[in-house]
Motif scaffolding. Sequence first.
Motif, PDB file in Angstrom:
ATOM      1  N   LEU A 783      22.148  48.479  49.766  1.00  0.00           N
ATOM      2  CA  LEU A 783      23.510  47.989  49.540  1.00  0.00           C
ATOM      3  C   LEU A 783      22.846  47.504  47.855  1.00  0.00           C
ATOM      4  N   GLY A 784      21.803  48.168  47.598  1.00  0.00           N
ATOM      5  CA  GLY A 784      21.388  46.947  46.084  1.00  0.00           C
ATOM      6  C   GLY A 784      22.135  48.124  45.695  1.00  0.00           C
ATOM      7  N   GLY A 785      23.075  49.628  45.581  1.00  0.00           N
ATOM      8  CA  GLY A 785      23.155  50.256  45.202  1.00  0.00           C
ATOM      9  C   GLY A 785      24.889  49.951  44.198  1.00  0.00           C
ATOM     10  N   TYR A 786      25.082  48.692  45.081  1.00  0.00           N
ATOM     11  CA  TYR A 786      26.147  48.164  44.234  1.00  0.00           C
ATOM     12  C   TYR A 786      26.550  47.161  42.966  1.00  0.00           C
ATOM     13  N   ARG A 787      24.907  46.721  43.248  1.00  0.00           N
ATOM     14  CA  ARG A 787      25.030  45.531  41.688  1.00  0.00           C
ATOM     15  C   ARG A 787      25.303  46.323  40.659  1.00  0.00           C
ATOM     16  N   GLY A 788      26.063  46.043  39.933  1.00  0.00           N
ATOM     17  CA  GLY A 788      26.173  46.043  37.998  1.00  0.00           C
ATOM     18  C   GLY A 788      27.878  46.864  38.190  1.00  0.00           C
ATOM     19  N   LEU A 789      28.351  47.910  39.410  1.00  0.00           N
ATOM     20  CA  LEU A 789      29.699  47.854  39.496  1.00  0.00           C
ATOM     21  C   LEU A 789      30.804  47.552  39.374  1.00  0.00           C
ATOM     22  N   GLU A 790      31.178  47.952  38.002  1.00  0.00           N
ATOM     23  CA  GLU A 790      32.600  47.062  37.609  1.00  0.00           C
ATOM     24  C   GLU A 790      33.821  47.495  38.158  1.00  0.00           C
ATOM     25  N   THR A 791      34.343  46.676  38.246  1.00  0.00           N
ATOM     26  CA  THR A 791      36.040  47.342  39.567  1.00  0.00           C
ATOM     27  C   THR A 791      37.241  45.791  39.141  1.00  0.00           C
ATOM     28  N   SER A 792      38.215  46.702  39.694  1.00  0.00           N
ATOM     29  CA  SER A 792      39.731  45.629  39.498  1.00  0.00           C
ATOM     30  C   SER A 792      39.731  45.130  40.275  1.00  0.00           C
ATOM     31  N   PRO A 793      40.142  43.343  40.102  1.00  0.00           N
ATOM     32  CA  PRO A 793      40.445  42.436  41.413  1.00  0.00           C
ATOM     33  C   PRO A 793      41.644  43.391  41.854  1.00  0.00           C
ATOM     34  N   GLY A 794      42.536  44.107  41.771  1.00  0.00           N
ATOM     35  CA  GLY A 794      43.078  45.044  42.754  1.00  0.00           C
ATOM     36  C   GLY A 794      42.525  45.465  43.450  1.00  0.00           C
ATOM     37  N   ARG A 795      41.009  46.291  43.390  1.00  0.00           N
ATOM     38  CA  ARG A 795      40.706  46.427  44.553  1.00  0.00           C
ATOM     39  C   ARG A 795      40.053  45.356  45.347  1.00  0.00           C
ATOM     40  N   LEU A 796      39.545  44.462  44.352  1.00  0.00           N
ATOM     41  CA  LEU A 796      38.751  43.609  45.482  1.00  0.00           C
ATOM     42  C   LEU A 796      39.345  42.590  46.501  1.00  0.00           C
ATOM     43  N   LEU A 797      40.576  42.515  45.545  1.00  0.00           N
ATOM     44  CA  LEU A 797      42.147  41.561  46.767  1.00  0.00           C
ATOM     45  C   LEU A 797      42.463  42.587  48.006  1.00  0.00           C
ATOM     46  N   ALA A 798      41.947  43.818  47.850  1.00  0.00           N
ATOM     47  CA  ALA A 798      42.291  45.173  48.831  1.00  0.00           C
ATOM     48  C   ALA A 798      40.737  44.976  49.491  1.00  0.00           C
ATOM     49  N   LEU A 799      39.999  44.220  49.578  1.00  0.00           N
ATOM     50  CA  LEU A 799      38.973  44.266  50.913  1.00  0.00           C
ATOM     51  C   LEU A 799      39.231  43.113  51.803  1.00  0.00           C
ATOM     52  N   THR A 800      40.327  42.245  51.173  1.00  0.00           N
ATOM     53  CA  THR A 800      41.292  40.931  52.103  1.00  0.00           C
ATOM     54  C   THR A 800      41.916  41.612  53.379  1.00  0.00           C
ATOM     55  N   HIS A 801      42.472  42.811  52.970  1.00  0.00           N
ATOM     56  CA  HIS A 801      43.348  43.338  54.016  1.00  0.00           C
ATOM     57  C   HIS A 801      41.999  43.615  54.898  1.00  0.00           C
ATOM     58  N   ARG A 802      40.989  44.160  54.773  1.00  0.00           N
ATOM     59  CA  ARG A 802      39.939  45.025  55.684  1.00  0.00           C
ATOM     60  C   ARG A 802      39.036  44.123  56.249  1.00  0.00           C
ATOM     61  N   GLY A 803      39.086  42.613  56.248  1.00  0.00           N
ATOM     62  CA  GLY A 803      38.538  41.755  57.132  1.00  0.00           C
ATOM     63  C   GLY A 803      38.097  40.888  56.396  1.00  0.00           C
ATOM     64  N   TRP A 804      37.511  41.133  54.713  1.00  0.00           N
ATOM     65  CA  TRP A 804      37.026  40.079  53.955  1.00  0.00           C
ATOM     66  C   TRP A 804      37.394  38.482  53.847  1.00  0.00           C
ATOM     67  N   THR A 805      36.833  37.350  53.548  1.00  0.00           N
ATOM     68  CA  THR A 805      37.653  36.338  53.447  1.00  0.00           C
ATOM     69  C   THR A 805      36.716  36.278  52.142  1.00  0.00           C
ATOM     70  N   ARG A 806      37.938  35.580  51.388  1.00  0.00           N
ATOM     71  CA  ARG A 806      37.770  34.925  49.951  1.00  0.00           C
ATOM     72  C   ARG A 806      37.228  33.782  49.836  1.00  0.00           C
ATOM     73  N   GLU A 807      35.834  33.139  49.023  1.00  0.00           N
ATOM     74  CA  GLU A 807      35.105  32.167  49.335  1.00  0.00           C
ATOM     75  C   GLU A 807      34.640  31.969  47.252  1.00  0.00           C
ATOM     76  N   SER A 808      35.093  30.315  47.635  1.00  0.00           N
ATOM     77  CA  SER A 808      35.044  29.877  46.011  1.00  0.00           C
ATOM     78  C   SER A 808      33.996  29.140  45.772  1.00  0.00           C
ATOM     79  N   SER A 809      33.829  28.619  44.248  1.00  0.00           N
ATOM     80  CA  SER A 809      32.447  27.663  43.945  1.00  0.00           C
ATOM     81  C   SER A 809      33.825  27.520  42.399  1.00  0.00           C
ATOM     82  N   ASP A 810      33.086  25.844  42.363  1.00  0.00           N
ATOM     83  CA  ASP A 810      34.179  25.186  40.897  1.00  0.00           C
ATOM     84  C   ASP A 810      35.296  26.446  40.788  1.00  0.00           C
ATOM     85  N   GLY A 811      36.108  25.984  41.650  1.00  0.00           N
ATOM     86  CA  GLY A 811      37.293  26.635  41.595  1.00  0.00           C
ATOM     87  C   GLY A 811      37.507  27.798  41.246  1.00  0.00           C
ATOM     88  N   ALA A 812      36.832  28.662  41.226  1.00  0.00           N
ATOM     89  CA  ALA A 812      37.089  30.372  42.124  1.00  0.00           C
ATOM     90  C   ALA A 812      36.397  31.107  42.295  1.00  0.00           C
TER      91      ALA A 812
END
Length: 876
Positions: A783-812
């Motif tokens: 999994l270390g191979g994904y460090r430094g990967l640049e991605t879009s907010p749409g692709r990140l949010l798409a993970l929430t439809h696959r069982g991922w949940t969003r967690e926040s710190s300091d309001g973000a």
Amino acid sequence: MATETGHDRVELDEDAWEVPAAWHEVVAPVRGFGLDRPFTPDPGAVDLHDKVIADSEDMLRRTLAASWPVASADAGAAALADPAAATPLGAAALGGVTECEIPLRRGESIAEHWTLTVDAWVARHGVVFAAEAALIATTMPRGYRDVPGGRGYDLKPWATGTFSHHRYPLAAVRRAREHLVTADDDDYRAVVDRVGEIRSAAVALPVRVASSYLLPTEQSWVTADIDQPVVNDYWVHTVYRQLAEAVTTAPQLAAFIARLRLDNRSDVTNAGYIGMVARIGPEAATTIAAVAFVDHVTSWSRENTRDLADILSYLPTDEAFGLLLCNLDRYGVPAAAMAAAQRFPRRAMRLLSAGAASSSAVGTLLRIHAWRNPDLAGEFGAQLPELEVVESAELPDVLRPKRKPAAVPPWLLLPVLPPLLTRDTARALPPSAVEVVCALLAKRAPDHAAIEQLSAIFDPISLVGFAWGLFQAWVFAEYPAGGIWTLHAVGLFGDDEAARLLVPLIRQWPRQSASARAVAGLDVLADIGTPAALGHIRDIGLRTRQRGFRKAVQAKLDAVAEQRRISTDELADRSIPTFGLGKDGRLVLDYGSRGFVIDLDEQLKPVVFDGRRAADGSWTAGPRRKALPKPAAQDDRALATAAHGQFTLLQEGAKKVAREQVRRLEQGMLEGRRWTGQAYRELFVDHPMLRQLARRLVWASFDSDGQVQRSFRIAEDLTFADVDDDVVGIADDAEVGIAHPLQLRESTAAWASIFADYALLQPFAQLDRVFWAPGSPAFEVGLGGYRGLETSPGRLLALTHRGWTRESSDGAIDRLVRSLPGGRSVQLWISPGLEWRDLMRYSAHTVTNVALIGTELDALDPVTASELIRELETLR
């Protein structure tokens, strides 16, 4: 107009529109519209106003001295010193600070304050002065700041950008508008000219809206203000919604409602909606219904729906009555529909007779209307049926109690309830016995022995109809206290159709502050207990937005599963209805003179074939049709209507089943769910709907170590075929599951070839699914191979439809978390974080770390590890 019983009905023109007299008392007057009510300004307004000012003169002088801007404060001080020499700006400034300081001390409302103030202005200076002063006062922000010994106010005229104060009614211009209704033509034209000058120099929304409100006769202003762009802000729309009092045409109403925020529609008062309909007439019906019958708007209450339904009940058109009939499951609508039926009895009898077969609620309303208007019902062939009644001496003991039963509640009209028919003679119960049945069902503690006797005595279909009729009477009466037993009766005797009709109500109740009733509705579905009823519970849980109610749904499913000694997954497997499909997977629809055969395609979409009647009277499939025809004159009306309704249920239900079960089947493959061979045949091979999906997947039997013993598919004859297309047997105690391509390995390509040869389209990616096996490069990198990967907010949010949940710190949102089997998880950290209020604020995010918690990649089940990598690859 119909009386309570309809025997003394007086014929009226049911197409004539006349504004109800009661509406004149609540609508804001508009010059020239004939909606005016008696208007008499207080002749002593000047003296009383001067006394109010004089009693607080010192305090008002200090307040004006602390207020700003200087020009407004000085003009207000001059008006205080010499009211006769006041300018409109000075009068408005003095009126503004007086509003803020005096009414509460005197126990008056803001409206009472401005009524007195505007009346005094008109008497002292004339209506032109008063109109301008009222307009200025309305647009002053009146924000405040505390100073030693008091408080100062913001009296800037023609304010821009400050909207919160406009949550108050436009009390000053409303009173000025009342004066303008009776003003002479010269004064009125002078006001129009002066306000027109102000509008031409003003760009602020409050100024323009207040001027249109003051002079609704200037329709070009109103239309321009409705059409101007308005930002999506609650406080801005509290200003914009005041245009409701100036709308006078149906196109204006439609445009106004389309632009008004959903959450601000409840800010328009009931009087405001009445005023719009009074000025527009029946053409307003469609837009009013669009406002009234809305879902998922937190600020819209059931009382709002009730009030607008009542408005629709006054409109003398088929459209208005039809809109009520289409929404009888909503709070307040049955009462409005019954009121409309009383006002327009002939129209109601005609439309109810035509629509009774399509809706049980419409049928109930027809029975009530026919009972109240027997002569009219006879004219339309809608009279209540006269049935042979069981003699009292023939009644069983359970229906002949020693004590007189408790009186039925006044909202329960026994003559209009569906009849209870005996099993053996199909005769109806007499009213006295119906009262006994109601008393038995209304007991706090159910008499199970008596209920079993009722089930044995009465025809099951009539018992279902009777129970639903009881419940619908309670709904129509708007849920009076003590009537919950009618809902429980549906649980005792209801069937799949009753469950289907109950679902929309259960979904609405939590939004109507009736969560306890909604939970009772879940109990009823569980008591009905059929696969369709239990499936409805699951569907309600998936669709509801109320978190607390969603927990109640899950608790009910857990309780039912525990009662049946199965898991919730197994309960879901067994809660899939067949919608009348036979063992061959087909549905036969008999129209009487013709018939149709319905099959399902690979996507569970119904396919229609003309029916051919065989010698034994059964129907076989003929040529394919584009669609199922509606019942026609040559068809048996009852058979055709019921058959078409059954097809509609299949259409709607199959779409829902396909969507939900495809998701569950894919999830079952990923989670490694297993079924015994016997359960697999019952759930997937024998079920007429699920077999359509199951036939397009590769299945496998597994050994105790989870390794594939044999892979197979369901053949066309419902036998099992292996990769060589040979018939294989599956033992009843075999462990069967959906094969993941990682488990099929080298046979995946062979299976893909077979599926291509048979033109089998898979419901989700199985054979062509990309996977990563242990030892592959992705596993070596980790999994270390994904460090430094640049991605879009749409692709990140798409993970929430696959069982991922969003967690926040300091309001973000700075990480996404995925739960894994065995209490383990994986965390994905990003920078910068996703902003809760603006998820698309940044065009790119960088993955800073991906870490497994409680395990290593090599220690995961191979399928779990492969799917984790597959999900992370979507970020590229």
